[in-house]
Design a protein around this motif. Structure first.
Motif, PDB file in Angstrom:
ATOM      1  N   LYS A 250       0.831  -1.214   0.000  1.00 57.40           N
ATOM      2  CA  LYS A 250       0.000   0.000   0.000  1.00 57.40           C
ATOM      3  C   LYS A 250       0.863   1.262   0.000  1.00 57.40           C
ATOM      4  CE  LYS A 250      -3.876   0.131   0.487  1.00 57.40           C
ATOM      5  NZ  LYS A 250      -4.961   0.114  -0.528  1.00 57.40           N
ATOM      6  N   LEU A 276      -3.973 -13.615  -2.410  1.00 59.69           N
ATOM      7  CA  LEU A 276      -5.001 -12.660  -2.843  1.00 59.69           C
ATOM      8  C   LEU A 276      -4.469 -11.240  -2.947  1.00 59.69           C
ATOM      9  CD1 LEU A 276      -8.473 -13.281  -1.167  1.00 59.69           C
ATOM     10  CD2 LEU A 276      -7.829 -13.407  -3.578  1.00 59.69           C
TER      11      LEU A 276
ATOM     12  N   PHE B 215     -11.152 -18.557   0.269  1.00 59.04           N
ATOM     13  CA  PHE B 215      -9.955 -18.013  -0.335  1.00 59.04           C
ATOM     14  C   PHE B 215      -9.611 -18.726  -1.633  1.00 59.04           C
ATOM     15  CE2 PHE B 215      -9.366 -17.106   4.170  1.00 59.04           C
ATOM     16  CZ  PHE B 215      -8.979 -15.774   4.118  1.00 59.04           C
ATOM     17  N   ARG B 217      -9.615 -19.538  -5.003  1.00 59.89           N
ATOM     18  CA  ARG B 217     -10.109 -18.982  -6.255  1.00 59.89           C
ATOM     19  C   ARG B 217     -10.493 -20.050  -7.258  1.00 59.89           C
ATOM     20  NH1 ARG B 217      -6.297 -15.305  -8.945  1.00 59.89           N
ATOM     21  NH2 ARG B 217      -4.763 -16.006  -7.417  1.00 59.89           N
ATOM     22  N   ILE B 243     -13.984 -11.026   0.843  1.00 60.88           N
ATOM     23  CA  ILE B 243     -13.080 -12.030   0.267  1.00 60.88           C
ATOM     24  C   ILE B 243     -13.434 -12.269  -1.191  1.00 60.88           C
ATOM     25  CG2 ILE B 243     -12.451 -14.471   0.290  1.00 60.88           C
ATOM     26  CD1 ILE B 243     -12.131 -14.431   3.116  1.00 60.88           C
ATOM     27  N   MET B 246     -12.183  -9.367  -3.135  1.00 60.52           N
ATOM     28  CA  MET B 246     -10.733  -9.382  -3.348  1.00 60.52           C
ATOM     29  C   MET B 246     -10.357 -10.412  -4.412  1.00 60.52           C
ATOM     30  SD  MET B 246      -9.303  -8.696   0.546  1.00 60.52           S
ATOM     31  CE  MET B 246      -7.540  -8.612   0.146  1.00 60.52           C
ATOM     32  N   ASN B 247     -11.107 -11.484  -4.498  1.00 57.83           N
ATOM     33  CA  ASN B 247     -10.906 -12.429  -5.595  1.00 57.83           C
ATOM     34  C   ASN B 247     -11.200 -11.765  -6.943  1.00 57.83           C
ATOM     35  OD1 ASN B 247     -10.267 -15.390  -4.936  1.00 57.83           O
ATOM     36  ND2 ASN B 247     -11.694 -14.857  -3.325  1.00 57.83           N
ATOM     37  N   ILE B 249     -10.886  -8.610  -7.668  1.00 59.33           N
ATOM     38  CA  ILE B 249      -9.771  -7.711  -7.985  1.00 59.33           C
ATOM     39  C   ILE B 249      -8.676  -8.473  -8.729  1.00 59.33           C
ATOM     40  CG2 ILE B 249      -7.862  -6.356  -7.000  1.00 59.33           C
ATOM     41  CD1 ILE B 249      -9.750  -5.398  -4.816  1.00 59.33           C
ATOM     42  N   LYS B 250      -8.374  -9.692  -8.241  1.00 62.31           N
ATOM     43  CA  LYS B 250      -7.334 -10.495  -8.889  1.00 62.31           C
ATOM     44  C   LYS B 250      -7.731 -10.868 -10.322  1.00 62.31           C
ATOM     45  CE  LYS B 250      -4.153 -12.032  -7.138  1.00 62.31           C
ATOM     46  NZ  LYS B 250      -2.802 -11.471  -7.011  1.00 62.31           N
ATOM     47  N   SER B 253      -7.624  -7.771 -12.511  1.00 64.34           N
ATOM     48  CA  SER B 253      -6.250  -7.370 -12.746  1.00 64.34           C
ATOM     49  C   SER B 253      -5.596  -8.262 -13.806  1.00 64.34           C
ATOM     50  CB  SER B 253      -5.508  -7.429 -11.408  1.00 64.34           C
ATOM     51  OG  SER B 253      -4.136  -7.313 -11.599  1.00 64.34           O
ATOM     52  N   PHE B 273      -8.726  -6.678   6.199  1.00 61.01           N
ATOM     53  CA  PHE B 273      -8.009  -6.716   4.930  1.00 61.01           C
ATOM     54  C   PHE B 273      -8.630  -5.812   3.866  1.00 61.01           C
ATOM     55  CE2 PHE B 273      -5.943 -10.602   6.445  1.00 61.01           C
ATOM     56  CZ  PHE B 273      -4.645 -10.327   6.025  1.00 61.01           C
ATOM     57  N   LEU B 276      -6.529  -2.995   3.343  1.00 58.62           N
ATOM     58  CA  LEU B 276      -5.203  -3.378   2.842  1.00 58.62           C
ATOM     59  C   LEU B 276      -5.237  -3.833   1.386  1.00 58.62           C
ATOM     60  CD1 LEU B 276      -3.115  -5.409   5.446  1.00 58.62           C
ATOM     61  CD2 LEU B 276      -2.652  -3.167   4.446  1.00 58.62           C
ATOM     62  N   SER B 277      -6.428  -4.135   0.867  1.00 56.52           N
ATOM     63  CA  SER B 277      -6.461  -4.646  -0.505  1.00 56.52           C
ATOM     64  C   SER B 277      -6.022  -3.532  -1.461  1.00 56.52           C
ATOM     65  CB  SER B 277      -7.859  -5.173  -0.842  1.00 56.52           C
ATOM     66  OG  SER B 277      -8.656  -4.164  -1.412  1.00 56.52           O
ATOM     67  N   ASN B 278      -5.659  -3.910  -2.651  1.00 56.59           N
ATOM     68  CA  ASN B 278      -5.062  -2.956  -3.594  1.00 56.59           C
ATOM     69  C   ASN B 278      -5.797  -3.028  -4.928  1.00 56.59           C
ATOM     70  OD1 ASN B 278      -3.225  -1.039  -4.439  1.00 56.59           O
ATOM     71  ND2 ASN B 278      -1.688  -2.533  -5.075  1.00 56.59           N
ATOM     72  N   PRO B 279      -6.680  -2.091  -5.299  1.00 57.11           N
ATOM     73  CA  PRO B 279      -7.026  -0.877  -4.544  1.00 57.11           C
ATOM     74  C   PRO B 279      -7.812  -1.186  -3.278  1.00 57.11           C
ATOM     75  CG  PRO B 279      -8.501  -1.133  -6.413  1.00 57.11           C
ATOM     76  CD  PRO B 279      -7.445  -2.191  -6.563  1.00 57.11           C
ATOM     77  N   ALA B 280      -7.749  -0.250  -2.315  1.00 57.14           N
ATOM     78  CA  ALA B 280      -8.516  -0.412  -1.072  1.00 57.14           C
ATOM     79  C   ALA B 280      -9.991  -0.549  -1.420  1.00 57.14           C
ATOM     80  CB  ALA B 280      -8.281   0.786  -0.164  1.00 57.14           C
TER      81      ALA B 280
END
Lengths: 324, 324
Positions: A250, A276, B215, B217, B243, B246-247, B249-250, B253, B273, B276-280
């Motif tokens: 981040k 993840l 988690f 995927r 969760i 966030m999957n 997002i992957k 991406s 989390f 903390l994920s990217n993007p938040a």
């Protein structure tokens, strides 16, 4: 609710016989055993475990003292431990110390008076004496306290693997972010293995110690700001936990530092979120399942009066993903 | 280890008197009470909680049955519940059902025979009868079972907030990914609130149901592939957990779909989390602390014979971050 007396009447035997069947004590013929079991089933009799544990001197409960179950490393470990404990017939009491000495002490007192059969200790704020006062089987994680058996992963090896990967990827300006090195924890060997290996390659890493390993980025802000403001030339970072590494992602992203192009990053633990994270995190995998299984087995053996070895170190694995 | 007899001798009173002090029963003068307490302190006497719980008919333990403590929503909730339970003097038994009927049933039987004082039920594989068989105070999360008191967040409102934000951000082609809608869970109201709100704006979302919220995927791959392969034009997605988000997002991406530019994404829960994920991650925050506190309070009241209301729905909050 049916009592042991009801079961005895229904089965046409004495209360003592039912008690013997329940506790597997004394000679009971197979026929009598079957009659008692059948009566219990028909009456839907639930033996009072509390009363039974008094006579067996067993509660069939294990206590697990950890900093906080909200931390994914501990929640994944608790999940595995609960699973193995269940297969041994134990239930698991979860005790969050929040790394406060008073709460950890209060829990140890509670576990003493509550007669758990054994304790899994993953929290480390108290002095050695307090643990011995427990006077019951203990397994510790990542801490060597006199001759109390411990389970650990090969932290030194983990540090070495991280250093070797950063070197292989061509990093020359390297930082390491770790916990408080003044604490007497085996996990500090990650730092040792990392430094030793880099020095053999004539690289001197910058070491930054964090007070806590948490989700709370604000608690890291001064350290991370100094890292990125004063040493912008870092091309490799090894963090001693995946959560800290995800925090670094981040920070780097906010400063347009591209991972892995400008900066290679390695975490530690291989919690489920490591995969993840974006980019997916290269990390040193602790064998959580195997460590948990071993901890339950060693505790069960001690509870049954067996003597077990003190040191149990399991290997770690490098998991390469997109962040390097 | 000192016994109750040692305490009685040291204090110069009878064993019955010590027992009365321990159990707060019968008349005891303040002086006698002090003498007994002093003797206990001097001898470092630990009352045997198991024996005491027999006479009090209390174990001072709560059982918490959840799918898995490794899931961050449940680990954060268990953390909060353990903390409130501790302040009430209860210890917490963690029971992972892994959503297997047999394990959930086995745990219910174990909790029955082990005499926990009450049960917090966050797992939902069994039929209603099994819960009633427990014959002890229960609180459920997100499930309405006859008149068993439940604690829930305002799921319908959460779905509404998510829909309104996507509309405000200009999304017109919208998908919703949720759990199995055939299960009788209050969390399915998220989907209801989401669909109702979009329809009022003449938008018909695509709904995709997942079997699990994990988690892993690979367990989502066919659904996610169909989402991104067949409907590449989505500009907004609401996932019913962080969760799952966030999957996504992957997946996005990996397909060079930029979040939030090409796709706005909203999760649910606000686990640690999410930030903390990217993007938040933008998400609907469940008030985990407040829900946990309420659950412990309601259980404690029932254990003490009080009658409590059945429905306890707490408000949710929209947390806007970078993914929208």
């Amino acid at each position: 609710m049916p009592t042991i007396k009801d079961v005895a009447e229904k089965a046409g035997v004495t209360v003592t016989t039912v008690s013997r069947v329940l506790n597997n004590r004394g000679y009971i013929s197979e026929l009598t055993r079957k009659k008692v079991k059948l009566a219990m089933e028909e009456l839907n009799y639930q033996p009072n475990e509390i009363a039974r544990s008094l006579s067996r001197k067993r509660s069939m409960m294990l206590g697990m003292i950890i900093p906080t179950i909200a931390h994914p490393f501990f929640s994944e470990m608790a999940n595995a431990i609960e699973n193995y404990a269940f297969s041994f017939g134990y239930k698991l009491l979860i005790c969050n110390s929040r790394l406060e000495q008073t709460k950890e002490k209060e829990y140890i007192d509670m576990l003493k008076s509550n007669r758990v059969d054994g304790v899994i200790m993953g929290s480390h704020t108290l002095e050695i004496e307090e643990y011995f006062n427990l006077k019951k089987p203990i397994i510790t994680f990542d801490r060597k306290i006199a001759d109390i058996p411990y389970v650990s992963s090969d932290n030194y090896q983990g540090g070495r693997l991280a250093a070797e990967l950063l070197i292989k990827k061509g990093c020359t300006s390297i930082a390491h972010i770790c916990g408080d090195l003044s604490l007497d924890l085996l996990s500090n060997k990650r730092t040792e293995g990392f430094i030793d290996t880099l020095r053999r390659h004539h690289i001197e890493p910058v070491i930054l110690q964090l007070e806590t390993d948490s989700f709370d980025r604000s608690s890291y802000s001064s350290i991370f700001n100094s890292l990125f403001d004063n040493y912008t030339k870092f091309d490799g970072i090894f963090a001693s936990s995946d959560i800290v590494a995800m925090n670094i992602i981040k920070y780097a992203s906010a400063r347009n530092i591209s991972i892995p192009k400008d900066l290679k990053l390695i975490g530690y633990d291989d919690i489920a979120f490591a995969e993840l994270s974006n980019p997916a995190l290269t990390t040193i995998k602790q064998p959580i399942e195997e460590m948990s299984k071993l901890a339950v087995e060693l505790l069960d053996k001690q509870i049954n009066g067996e003597i077990v070895a003190n040191e149990h170190t399991l290997p770690v694995t490098l998991i390469e993903r997109a962040s390097t």
